[in-house]
Scaffold this motif. Structure first.
Motif, mmCIF file in Angstrom:
data_model
loop_
_atom_site.group_PDB
_atom_site.id
_atom_site.type_symbol
_atom_site.label_atom_id
_atom_site.label_comp_id
_atom_site.label_asym_id
_atom_site.label_seq_id
_atom_site.Cartn_x
_atom_site.Cartn_y
_atom_site.Cartn_z
ATOM 1 N N ASN A 251 3.866 13.587 -10.810
ATOM 2 C CA ASN A 251 3.865 12.320 -11.536
ATOM 3 C C ASN A 251 5.170 11.559 -11.352
ATOM 4 N N GLU A 252 5.983 11.971 -10.380
ATOM 5 C CA GLU A 252 7.270 11.332 -10.147
ATOM 6 C C GLU A 252 7.226 10.494 -8.871
ATOM 7 N N ILE A 253 7.725 9.280 -8.953
ATOM 8 C CA ILE A 253 7.837 8.425 -7.765
ATOM 9 C C ILE A 253 9.141 8.764 -7.066
ATOM 10 N N GLN A 254 9.042 9.325 -5.847
ATOM 11 C CA GLN A 254 10.226 9.730 -5.103
ATOM 12 C C GLN A 254 10.873 8.543 -4.394
ATOM 13 N N ARG A 255 10.048 7.650 -3.845
ATOM 14 C CA ARG A 255 10.589 6.484 -3.157
ATOM 15 C C ARG A 255 9.535 5.391 -3.104
ATOM 16 N N VAL A 256 9.980 4.189 -2.764
ATOM 17 C CA VAL A 256 9.098 3.027 -2.638
ATOM 18 C C VAL A 256 9.381 2.376 -1.292
ATOM 19 N N THR A 257 8.323 2.065 -0.538
ATOM 20 C CA THR A 257 8.474 1.413 0.758
ATOM 21 C C THR A 257 7.494 0.256 0.864
ATOM 22 N N GLY A 258 7.691 -0.568 1.888
ATOM 23 C CA GLY A 258 6.715 -1.599 2.187
ATOM 24 C C GLY A 258 5.445 -0.971 2.764
ATOM 25 N N ARG A 259 4.348 -1.658 2.644
ATOM 26 C CA ARG A 259 3.096 -1.147 3.212
ATOM 27 C C ARG A 259 3.123 -1.329 4.727
ATOM 28 N N LYS A 260 2.773 -0.274 5.446
ATOM 29 C CA LYS A 260 2.826 -0.332 6.902
ATOM 30 C C LYS A 260 1.423 -0.230 7.497
ATOM 31 N N ASP A 261 1.244 -0.894 8.653
ATOM 32 C CA ASP A 261 -0.042 -0.854 9.338
ATOM 33 C C ASP A 261 -0.077 0.299 10.335
ATOM 34 N N GLU A 262 -1.107 0.335 11.182
ATOM 35 C CA GLU A 262 -1.274 1.443 12.111
ATOM 36 C C GLU A 262 -0.197 1.476 13.192
ATOM 37 N N PHE A 263 0.528 0.370 13.360
ATOM 38 C CA PHE A 263 1.606 0.319 14.347
ATOM 39 C C PHE A 263 2.972 0.490 13.682
ATOM 40 N N HIS A 264 2.944 0.982 12.442
ATOM 41 C CA HIS A 264 4.160 1.296 11.684
ATOM 42 C C HIS A 264 4.996 0.058 11.387
ATOM 43 N N GLU A 265 4.341 -1.072 11.252
ATOM 44 C CA GLU A 265 5.025 -2.307 10.885
ATOM 45 C C GLU A 265 4.616 -2.710 9.475
ATOM 46 N N VAL A 266 5.587 -3.187 8.701
ATOM 47 C CA VAL A 266 5.287 -3.584 7.324
ATOM 48 C C VAL A 266 4.385 -4.811 7.322
ATOM 49 N N GLU A 267 3.458 -4.818 6.382
ATOM 50 C CA GLU A 267 2.568 -5.969 6.256
ATOM 51 C C GLU A 267 3.317 -7.163 5.657
ATOM 52 N N GLU A 268 4.104 -6.893 4.600
ATOM 53 C CA GLU A 268 4.937 -7.923 3.979
ATOM 54 C C GLU A 268 6.229 -7.267 3.498
ATOM 55 N N PHE A 269 7.319 -8.037 3.506
ATOM 56 C CA PHE A 269 8.607 -7.494 3.109
ATOM 57 C C PHE A 269 8.753 -7.503 1.582
ATOM 58 N N ILE A 270 9.569 -6.570 1.080
ATOM 59 C CA ILE A 270 9.774 -6.448 -0.362
ATOM 60 C C ILE A 270 11.272 -6.522 -0.678
ATOM 61 N N CYS A 271 11.593 -6.767 -1.942
ATOM 62 C CA CYS A 271 12.988 -6.910 -2.358
ATOM 63 C C CYS A 271 13.578 -5.555 -2.748
ATOM 64 N N ASN A 272 14.884 -5.527 -2.934
ATOM 65 C CA ASN A 272 15.572 -4.286 -3.304
ATOM 66 C C ASN A 272 15.231 -3.834 -4.716
ATOM 67 N N THR A 273 14.906 -4.771 -5.582
ATOM 68 C CA THR A 273 14.545 -4.398 -6.963
ATOM 69 C C THR A 273 13.293 -3.528 -6.958
ATOM 70 N N CYS A 274 12.281 -3.946 -6.213
ATOM 71 C CA CYS A 274 11.056 -3.143 -6.113
ATOM 72 C C CYS A 274 11.331 -1.817 -5.422
ATOM 73 N N ARG A 275 12.173 -1.841 -4.400
ATOM 74 C CA ARG A 275 12.386 -0.646 -3.575
ATOM 75 C C ARG A 275 13.248 0.410 -4.269
ATOM 76 N N PHE A 276 14.343 -0.006 -4.883
ATOM 77 C CA PHE A 276 15.325 0.952 -5.379
ATOM 78 C C PHE A 276 15.330 1.137 -6.893
ATOM 79 N N ASP A 277 14.938 0.099 -7.642
ATOM 80 C CA ASP A 277 15.112 0.148 -9.091
ATOM 81 C C ASP A 277 13.852 0.509 -9.864
ATOM 82 N N LYS A 278 12.691 0.334 -9.265
ATOM 83 C CA LYS A 278 11.441 0.583 -9.992
ATOM 84 C C LYS A 278 10.864 1.933 -9.567
ATOM 85 N N LYS A 279 11.287 2.992 -10.246
ATOM 86 C CA LYS A 279 10.860 4.342 -9.877
ATOM 87 C C LYS A 279 10.030 5.028 -10.976
#
Length: 343
Positions: A251-279
């Protein structure tokens, strides 16, 4: 206009590159790419991993191109024919490029946070050699702290320059770039300065190797021990989509990343608040488990994959052994009569 790649024909619009056309077809004809990123303008043409053999230039000029071409920056022509995986010449070139990329790359996959989702690992698995001809010392760089959330491992960098382009195109105050020349070239800040821009975390997502890693996830867990879920939140940061992949262990969120497609590219970019602060789980609306390609090491622990019933197609009774062997073992010629008592 029509283009043929490894015998598969497809219609594309003018301005489409060979790599883009191959991705439209999909499958094994898609060349590997370590520097090209469809979401970044001007990317590509640096790593030479996506080389292909143009066996026919076009209907107007059917002559083949004498040299292998980088598919990410070569435009399609009507009637063009390309050999990708079907060409031994291309396969040999990709092996050589892979060997070159690994010359200075350290063998620290067992301790690298990128292990399991590393494009260089995938490239090495398919095109790498079991032995190295490089006897000189690998180049090394002193550790450098470039910010509170991002760890730079310059020894692992392959100078794809994706992180520089992210900072150029998503931020207003890029403070890092490629320093020095030749085999001394490295990613760094001109004057030691922390990278603190609100979208700097996207450098981690676009890095194809373990040169840029998340400090909040550093050495916490292997990616295949986590279960990825699609999630979203109402983010107030301008330019952030708020759509992410959260990697959970229990039940613990270890990390947050952007959503990636089959070619390992993010669909849309995200901010640092979503990535690092919302766990916290309460910070997100969990949409459901995320699917990965079947050969991904992450997918080996993904419980969403379908488990089909295994059927063994064999000859009749082959698993029971040969008839003559069964007779010898069971003593069929001497049946057991439980009603007969010998005196």
């Amino acid at each position: 206009m029509k283009v043929t790649i490894d015998g598969q024909e497809i219609e594309v619009e003018a301005g489409t590159t060979i790599l883009q056309a191959a991705r439209m077809i999909g499958g094994e004809v898609v060349p590997p790419a370590m520097c090209y990123y469809s979401k970044l303008k001007g990317s590509g043409g640096k790593c030479r991993c996506c080389l292909v053999d143009v066996t026919k230039g076009s209907d107007a000029d059917p002559r083949p191109m004498p040299k292998l071409m980088a598919s990410c920056v070569t435009g399609c022509q009507d009637g063009m024919e390309i050999a990708s995986k079907a060409s031994p010449r291309v396969q040999e070139a990709r092996k050589s490029v892979t060997e070159f990329l690994l010359i200075n790359h350290p063998l620290d996959c067992p301790i690298c946070d990128q292990a399991g989702e590393c494009d260089l690992q995938n490239l090495s698995f398919e095109h790498g050699k079991s032995a190295s001809r490089f006897i000189e010392e690998k180049r090394t760089f002193e550790p450098e702290d470039i910010g509170p959330n991002i760890q730079l491992h310059m020894n692992r960098c392959i100078l794809c320059q994706r992180c520089v382009q992210v900072a150029d195109q998503l931020t207003d105050d890029r403070v890092h770039g490629v320093m020095d020349r030749g085999d001394h070239a490295n990613i760094s800040t001109c004057i030691s300065k922390a990278i603190t821009n609100e979208f700097s975390g996207n450098m981690i997502d676009v890095c194809p190797v373990g040169a840029l890693t998340d400090k909040t996830f550093r050495f916490k867990s292997r990616v295949w021990f986590n279960k990825p879920y699609n999630a979203h939140r109402e983010c107030t940061t301008p330019g952030c989509c708020g759509k992410t992949t959260v990697w959970m262990f229990g039940n613990e969120i270890q990390r947050v990343t952007g959503r990636k497609d089959e070619f390992h590219e993010v669909e849309e970019f995200i901010c640092n608040t979503c990535r690092f602060d919302k766990k916290e789980v309460s910070d997100w609306v969990i949409e459901g488990p995320r699917e990965f390609e079947k050969d991904s090491v992450i997918n080996q622990n993904n419980y969403t994959q379908k488990l089909e019933k295994v059927e063994i197609a064999t000859e009749k009774n082959i698993l029971l052994g040969r008839d003559q062997d069964r007779k010898k073992i069971s003593m069929a010629a001497n049946p057991l009569d439980t009603n007969t008592q010998k005196s």
